[in-house]
Design an enzyme around this catalytic site. Structure first.
Site, PDB file in Angstrom:
ATOM      1  CG  ASP A 103      -1.875  -1.142   1.428  1.00 19.69           C
ATOM      2  OD1 ASP A 103      -2.079  -1.521   0.267  1.00 19.69           O
ATOM      3  OD2 ASP A 103      -2.356  -1.427   2.069  1.00 19.69           O
TER       4      ASP A 103
HETATM    5  N1  URA Z   1      -1.400  -5.946   3.723  1.00 23.65           N
HETATM    6  C1  URA Z   1      -1.692  -4.662   3.992  1.00 23.65           C
HETATM    7  O1  URA Z   1      -2.909  -4.268   4.536  1.00 23.65           O
HETATM    8  N2  URA Z   1      -1.051  -3.566   3.206  1.00 23.65           N
HETATM    9  C2  URA Z   1       0.009  -3.987   2.629  1.00 23.65           C
HETATM   10  O2  URA Z   1       0.645  -3.127   2.139  1.00 23.65           O
HETATM   11  C3  URA Z   1       0.480  -5.305   2.649  1.00 23.65           C
HETATM   12  C4  URA Z   1      -0.246  -6.202   3.235  1.00 23.65           C
END
Ligand code: URA
Length: 243
Positions: free
Chosen positions: A102
């Site tokens: 993310d």
């Molecule tokens: N899980 C999440 O919530 N975000 C990420 O970036 C990776 C795994």
């Protein structure tokens, strides 16, 4: 020399199986001539086309990147935000991230121009362990962490078993650092898992990917994976263990 279907798969155009179909269907040309023979081998100077479009035959490269927060796991962004490939200005190959983190998540991300390798690592059938450290806005009780470890119901189904470990708690600030290892890769999975037990993830970092870690790197830095590491990742994805 490499088999034609492998060259097509490595370019990320199709899986090896699909590439074989394309060859049999007469959609593939080598040096301007249609080739329907599956065993055909091609060298680096042979021109390969699929459906009239030339196949790029760049040298395969593999990087381990420490993604900072506030960067998109993509090669471009229509809102002009920073993307992971901005950190690789001198890499000529057209690399892309394997899976994604993310925007607000930091940590270990692999980038490559090898489409087949990327498919192998991200395919749900092959289960690569990914370890995250999450800072939570509270201190979850043991039984809640156990629910995460056993698998928890999310909108898109129950999660697979996970390894969950409390690293530290700060009673004054009422927050906790929890390490969690999952092998699935659903969208925002770790954040959603903690939400499901009533906690918000304030900070999230991917510390490990299979046997790889971030040792020696600062946020924004990268190193090339060794040939051995690439081979081990392939073996791990294909067989579930390192031979
Ligand atoms: N899980 C999440 O919530 N975000 C990420 O970036 C990776 C795994």
């Amino acid at each position: 020399m490499e088999r034609l279907q492998k060259v097509i798969a490595q370019a990320g155009i199709a899986s090896r199986r699909k590439a074989e179909e394309l060859i049999i269907e007469g959609k593939v040309k080598v040096n301007g001539k249609v080739v329907t023979e599956l065993g055909t081998k091609v060298g680096v100077s042979d021109r390969v086309e699929v459906g009239g479009v030339p196949v790029e035959r760049e040298r395969k490269v593999y990087y381990l990147f420490y993604k900072p927060r506030g960067v998109i796991s993509a090669v471009s962004d229509d809102k002009q935000r920073k993307v992971v490939t901005d950190f690789f200005p001198f890499v000529e190959q057209r690399i892309f991230p394997v899976g994604r983190l993310d925007y607000d998540t930091s940590g270990l991300l692999i980038l490559t121009n090898d489409g087949e390798f990327s498919n192998l690592l991200t395919h749900p059938r092959y289960q690569i362990d990914k370890t995250y450290v999450a800072r939570l806005n509270g201190i979850p009780q043991r039984h809640l962490l156990k629910r995460l470890a056993e698998g928890i119901q999310l909108e898109d189904g129950k999660t697979a078993p996970a390894r969950v470990k409390e690293l530290s708690v700060d009673r004054k600030k009422q927050r906790a650092l929890i390490e969690i290892t999952i092998h699935e890769g659903r969208n925002r999975q770790v954040r959603r898992m903690f939400e499901a037990i009533g906690f918000e993830v304030q900070k999230l970092k991917r510390e490990r990917y299979a046997f790889l870690n971030l040792n020696g790197l600062n946020a924004g830095e990268f190193r090339e994976l060794t040939t051995h590491e690439v081979k081990q990742l392939r073996t791990l994805a294909e067989t579930g263990s390192l031979r």
